[in-house]
Design a protein around this motif. Structure first.
Motif, PDB file in Angstrom:
ATOM      1  N   MET A 257      46.483  40.950   5.712  1.00  0.00           N
ATOM      2  CA  MET A 257      46.436  39.490   5.754  1.00  0.00           C
ATOM      3  C   MET A 257      47.343  38.876   4.694  1.00  0.00           C
ATOM      4  O   MET A 257      48.012  37.875   4.934  1.00  0.00           O
ATOM      5  N   SER A 258      47.342  39.482   3.523  1.00  0.00           N
ATOM      6  CA  SER A 258      48.151  38.910   2.451  1.00  0.00           C
ATOM      7  C   SER A 258      49.628  38.938   2.858  1.00  0.00           C
ATOM      8  O   SER A 258      50.409  38.071   2.495  1.00  0.00           O
ATOM      9  N   TRP A 259      49.981  39.945   3.662  1.00  0.00           N
ATOM     10  CA  TRP A 259      51.361  40.054   4.105  1.00  0.00           C
ATOM     11  C   TRP A 259      51.740  38.847   4.968  1.00  0.00           C
ATOM     12  O   TRP A 259      52.822  38.296   4.865  1.00  0.00           O
ATOM     13  N   ILE A 260      50.743  38.419   5.791  1.00  0.00           N
ATOM     14  CA  ILE A 260      51.010  37.288   6.679  1.00  0.00           C
ATOM     15  C   ILE A 260      51.171  36.005   5.871  1.00  0.00           C
ATOM     16  O   ILE A 260      52.108  35.226   6.089  1.00  0.00           O
ATOM     17  N   THR A 261      50.293  35.792   4.909  1.00  0.00           N
ATOM     18  CA  THR A 261      50.414  34.564   4.119  1.00  0.00           C
ATOM     19  C   THR A 261      51.699  34.563   3.311  1.00  0.00           C
ATOM     20  O   THR A 261      52.281  33.523   3.049  1.00  0.00           O
ATOM     21  N   LYS A 262      52.146  35.749   2.951  1.00  0.00           N
ATOM     22  CA  LYS A 262      53.382  35.811   2.156  1.00  0.00           C
ATOM     23  C   LYS A 262      54.609  35.511   3.019  1.00  0.00           C
ATOM     24  O   LYS A 262      55.597  34.987   2.545  1.00  0.00           O
ATOM     25  N   ASN A 263      54.533  35.878   4.285  1.00  0.00           N
ATOM     26  CA  ASN A 263      55.699  35.696   5.156  1.00  0.00           C
ATOM     27  C   ASN A 263      55.422  34.676   6.255  1.00  0.00           C
ATOM     28  O   ASN A 263      55.626  34.938   7.429  1.00  0.00           O
ATOM     29  N   LYS A 264      54.915  33.515   5.837  1.00  0.00           N
ATOM     30  CA  LYS A 264      54.484  32.518   6.830  1.00  0.00           C
ATOM     31  C   LYS A 264      55.605  32.150   7.801  1.00  0.00           C
ATOM     32  O   LYS A 264      55.404  32.136   9.013  1.00  0.00           O
ATOM     33  N   THR A 265      56.781  31.878   7.277  1.00  0.00           N
ATOM     34  CA  THR A 265      57.870  31.417   8.143  1.00  0.00           C
ATOM     35  C   THR A 265      58.236  32.473   9.173  1.00  0.00           C
ATOM     36  O   THR A 265      58.368  32.184  10.360  1.00  0.00           O
ATOM     37  N   THR A 266      58.386  33.706   8.685  1.00  0.00           N
ATOM     38  CA  THR A 266      58.784  34.773   9.590  1.00  0.00           C
ATOM     39  C   THR A 266      57.739  34.964  10.677  1.00  0.00           C
ATOM     40  O   THR A 266      58.076  35.000  11.876  1.00  0.00           O
ATOM     41  N   VAL A 267      56.470  35.088  10.274  1.00  0.00           N
ATOM     42  CA  VAL A 267      55.408  35.318  11.252  1.00  0.00           C
ATOM     43  C   VAL A 267      55.324  34.136  12.204  1.00  0.00           C
ATOM     44  O   VAL A 267      55.231  34.309  13.429  1.00  0.00           O
ATOM     45  N   GLY A 268      55.402  32.924  11.648  1.00  0.00           N
ATOM     46  CA  GLY A 268      55.341  31.723  12.476  1.00  0.00           C
ATOM     47  C   GLY A 268      56.447  31.710  13.511  1.00  0.00           C
ATOM     48  O   GLY A 268      56.202  31.484  14.700  1.00  0.00           O
ATOM     49  N   ALA A 269      57.654  31.993  13.055  1.00  0.00           N
ATOM     50  CA  ALA A 269      58.796  31.993  13.972  1.00  0.00           C
ATOM     51  C   ALA A 269      58.621  33.064  15.042  1.00  0.00           C
ATOM     52  O   ALA A 269      58.868  32.816  16.234  1.00  0.00           O
ATOM     53  N   PHE A 270      58.164  34.234  14.629  1.00  0.00           N
ATOM     54  CA  PHE A 270      57.981  35.328  15.572  1.00  0.00           C
ATOM     55  C   PHE A 270      56.977  34.938  16.649  1.00  0.00           C
ATOM     56  O   PHE A 270      57.236  35.086  17.852  1.00  0.00           O
TER      57      PHE A 270
END
Lengths: 381, 331
Positions: free
Chosen positions: B1-14
């Motif tokens: 989960m921490s990985w997702i919060t750290k990479n919000k833009t990337t995950v969001g865009a994906f």
């Protein structure tokens, strides 16, 4: 060629160029001061030797092949004139690389600038064909404007957006190919060619063509004059001094109050204009119309010529003449021996390779003197 | 989960892209699949070539010669396969050509400290010269490149048919190379050293890293990927060699690298975007929605490159020492 030493600017630490002492007297000193010329001569000989082996391998006598090539380019009736016609655009595309390279920009978009210049020159040369020589001048001006406009895009992208000019000019080359193909198969296609779907524009009338005066092509005279003009501007004017200052040390130039972005765009515009003029002259002087094949490899040969000339504007004339001889002779070579004219591409590539890698100069002179580069470009900002 | 919060833009865009892609798929299945398949086929050589650029520039060497590496590899691969009658020989020769030219570029720009841009452009000119002189028309590949379906994964709607069924050697290599280089660059000792050499070579030198050797090795080995990109063009993409067939793809790859901020995964995504926009252009043309001349539609990727670079170039930052030769003892 003597100002090789003055061009030496390592990309990492460009020191302000000091005026070099003229080497005084003696054959050896002369050799050293003309080092680059000798390196080029040796490189050419080695390239011709390798070429000879390849020609031999194809079952043709290399001596006969080279003899045919030179004869065809220089000694056949009208051969010299054809060679000079070929040399003219090559001088200009060489200059189109030289000028921006003095500022540290590598304009490899000569191909595209020439292409658009050729179609603009051919079209306006046709439209104003009734005006005679004035129409020819209008065509040339149109070529200059078209070439300069394309190059200005690359220059502006470099100056204000930091887009590297090598990428942007290559992209503009491809874009210009698309645009000219569309024009020549659509809006600008000649009426007579529409039926047979030949991609060509209307023919420029006789009066508005660029011809020859007593066996010397006008285009060649224009090109030589412009090479001299470039030499004068670069070596003798404030603008040229600004070009060199930016090329050698951007930060020092800005500190000294040189408008960096303006110089960048200006150098590209000048280069593009020269390449565009080359295209216009090629259209007005050889085919008298635009066809997509007109570009050939004139633009890319300009890179070879500029590097052979060590970005010295006047030295582009012999360099372009050399390429012109090879390119003109290659046609006769194929006719006589069946060797593909692409042998010239190979010979030029080999020469360029040996001239531009520093090792040859090191071998010949057992020194590191030739490690200094003809010029330095920049990546990023 | 921490990985997702750290990479919000990337995950969001994906997530956004996936939702959009599947929406499109449910609206018009056949068209979406063929467009995405086209996009991926377009992207494969660009991904491979962009990785060459990423490795080179991360270690501080600009590789303008990718175009030439690809061209010679395409040439070598095609004719080696045609004369030997073996596709495998073709692929290996293609990779070998890329490797040799990579070594050449590495040697001139690292050892001889020649201007890297000029070295690359000279390489391109040499490549054009060699391939156009030795080109012989009328040769044929001994067969089609083998393809296979990945079990289970190829059953996923949309993603399956695009990425996992009818997979060839080069597509697999492109995916694996992107993942492997991303991992290696950011999670291994080699990656840290490479990045430090490209960012601040004198500091790396102080820490005991052999800057020149690492650059030499990286640029040379990256040539293998350029070789695969070239081999893809002549063996998989079109099954023939033509003069100048790379058509600026080596430079497109550099643009993609910049757009991907010198990161392998982002560069891969950028290549897909390029492919997809190209697919849109073709589809609109085929559906007669827009009637622009085909010659102009063909320039779309190049125009896009200029636009993308104009927007992106100011926002991303190149590795610190890129393009500068390292001289031990200099600061």
């Amino acid at each position: 060629m003597t100002d090789l030493t003055k061009e030496s600017a390592a990309p990492a630490s460009p020191p302000p160029a000091k005026p070099e002492d003229k080497p005084s007297g003696g054959a050896l000193a002369f050799l050293f001061s003309h080092q680059s010329g000798i390196v080029i001569a040796v490189a050419l000989l080695v390239a011709l030797a390798i070429g000879a082996i390849l020609i031999r391998y194809q079952g043709v006598s290399p001596f006969y092949a080279y003899e045919t090539l030179v004869k065809e380019a220089l000694f056949v009736d009208g051969g010299l004139e054809r060679t000079l016609v070929k040399t003219a655009p090559l001088i200009l595309t060489g200059l189109a690389v030289v000028l921006p390279l003095r500022v540290g920009l590598f304009n490899i978009g000569g191909q595209g600038q020439l292409n658009l210049g050729a179609i603009a020159g051919a079209w306006l040369g046709y439209l104003f064909g009734g005006w005679g020589p004035l129409g020819a001048v209008i065509g040339m001006a149109a070529g200059i404007v078209a070439g300069a406009a394309v190059a200005a895009i690359a220059g502006a992208l470099k100056a204000w957006r930091g887009v590297h000019e090598v990428i942007s000019t290559i992209m503009l080359n491809s874009i210009s190919v698309g645009i000219t193909w569309w024009l020549v198969q659509g809006p600008l296609q000649a009426e007579s060619a529409k039926v047979s779907h030949i991609p060509q524009t209307e023919e420029i009338p006789e009066a508005a063509r660029v011809g020859s005066i007593v066996g010397i092509p006008v285009s060649f005279l224009i090109a030589v004059a412009l090479a001299a003009l470039c030499w004068w501007v670069l070596g003798r004017t404030t603008l040229g001094f600004k070009f060199d200052t930016v090329g050698k040390n951007k930060h020092a130039a800005v500190y000294a109050g040189v408008p960096l972005n303006k110089i960048i765009v200006l150098s590209m515009v000048f280069g593009g204009g020269l390449a565009g003029l080359a295209g216009a002259l090629e259209a007005q002087g050889t085919l008298h119309r635009f066809e997509p094949a007109i570009t050939g490899s004139l633009g890319f040969d300009g890179i070879t010529i500029a590097l052979l000339a060590r970005i010295n504007p006047v030295a582009t004339i012999p360099a372009a003449f050399l390429v012109g001889v090879l390119r003109t002779g290659a046609g006769g070579l194929q006719f006589a021996t069946g060797i593909a004219p692409e042998i010239v591409d190979l010979l030029l590539a080999l020469t360029l390779l040996m001239v531009s890698i520093p090792v040859l100069g090191k071998w010949i002179f057992r020194s590191r003197a030739d490690k200094v580069q003809a010029s330095a470009t920049s990546w990023g900002n | 989960m921490s990985w997702i919060t750290k990479n919000k833009t990337t995950v969001g865009a994906f997530v956004g892209v996936m939702i959009a892609a599947y929406l499109f798929y449910f609206i018009s299945g056949v068209k979406a699949t063929s467009m995405f398949a086209y996009a991926w086929a377009y992207a494969i050589p660009l991904v491979l070539a962009a990785m060459v650029g990423v490795i080179g520039e991360r270690s501080g060497v600009v590789n303008i010669g990718i175009e030439g590496q690809m061209l010679v590899s395409a040439f070598g691969a095609f004719f080696a396969a045609a004369y030997s009658g073996s596709l495998l020989v073709g692929i290996l020769v293609g990779m070998g050509c890329g490797l040799i030219l990579g070594g050449f570029l590495a040697w001139t720009s690292v050892k001889w400290r020649m201007d890297q841009i000029i070295a690359g452009v000279v390489l391109n000119i040499v490549a054009t010269g060699i391939t156009s002189f030795y080109y012989k028309p009328g040769q044929q590949l001994p067969g089609l490149m083998p393809t296979w379906d990945v079990p289970i994964l190829s059953k996923i709607p949309l993603l399956g048919p695009v990425f996992f069924s009818g997979v060839g050697v080069f597509a697999t290599a492109a995916i694996l190379a992107t993942l492997a280089i991303h991992f290696a660059l950011f999670y291994t000792r080699w990656g840290l050293r490479t990045r430090s050499v490209g960012e601040y070579p004198s500091a790396a030198d102080t820490a005991g890293i052999n800057v020149e050797r690492l650059r030499l090795i990286n640029v040379t080995l990256a040539g293998i990927l350029a070789g695969m990109a070239g081999a893809y063009l002549s063996m998989d993409g079109s099954s023939s060699f033509e003069r100048g067939m790379t058509a600026g793809r080596g430079f497109l790859a550099l643009a993609i690298m910049i757009m991907g901020a010198w990161r392998p995964l982002r560069a891969g995504a950028a290549a897909l975007l390029f492919g997809f926009i190209s697919a849109i252009g073709n589809q609109l043309q085929a559906d007669k929605i827009i009637t622009v001349a085909p010659q102009l539609v063909g320039t779309l990727p190049y125009i896009m490159t200029l636009v993308v670079l104009a927007v992106a170039a100011g926002k991303v930052r190149a590795p610190g020492a890129v393009g500068q030769p390292f001289v031990k003892g200099d600061k």
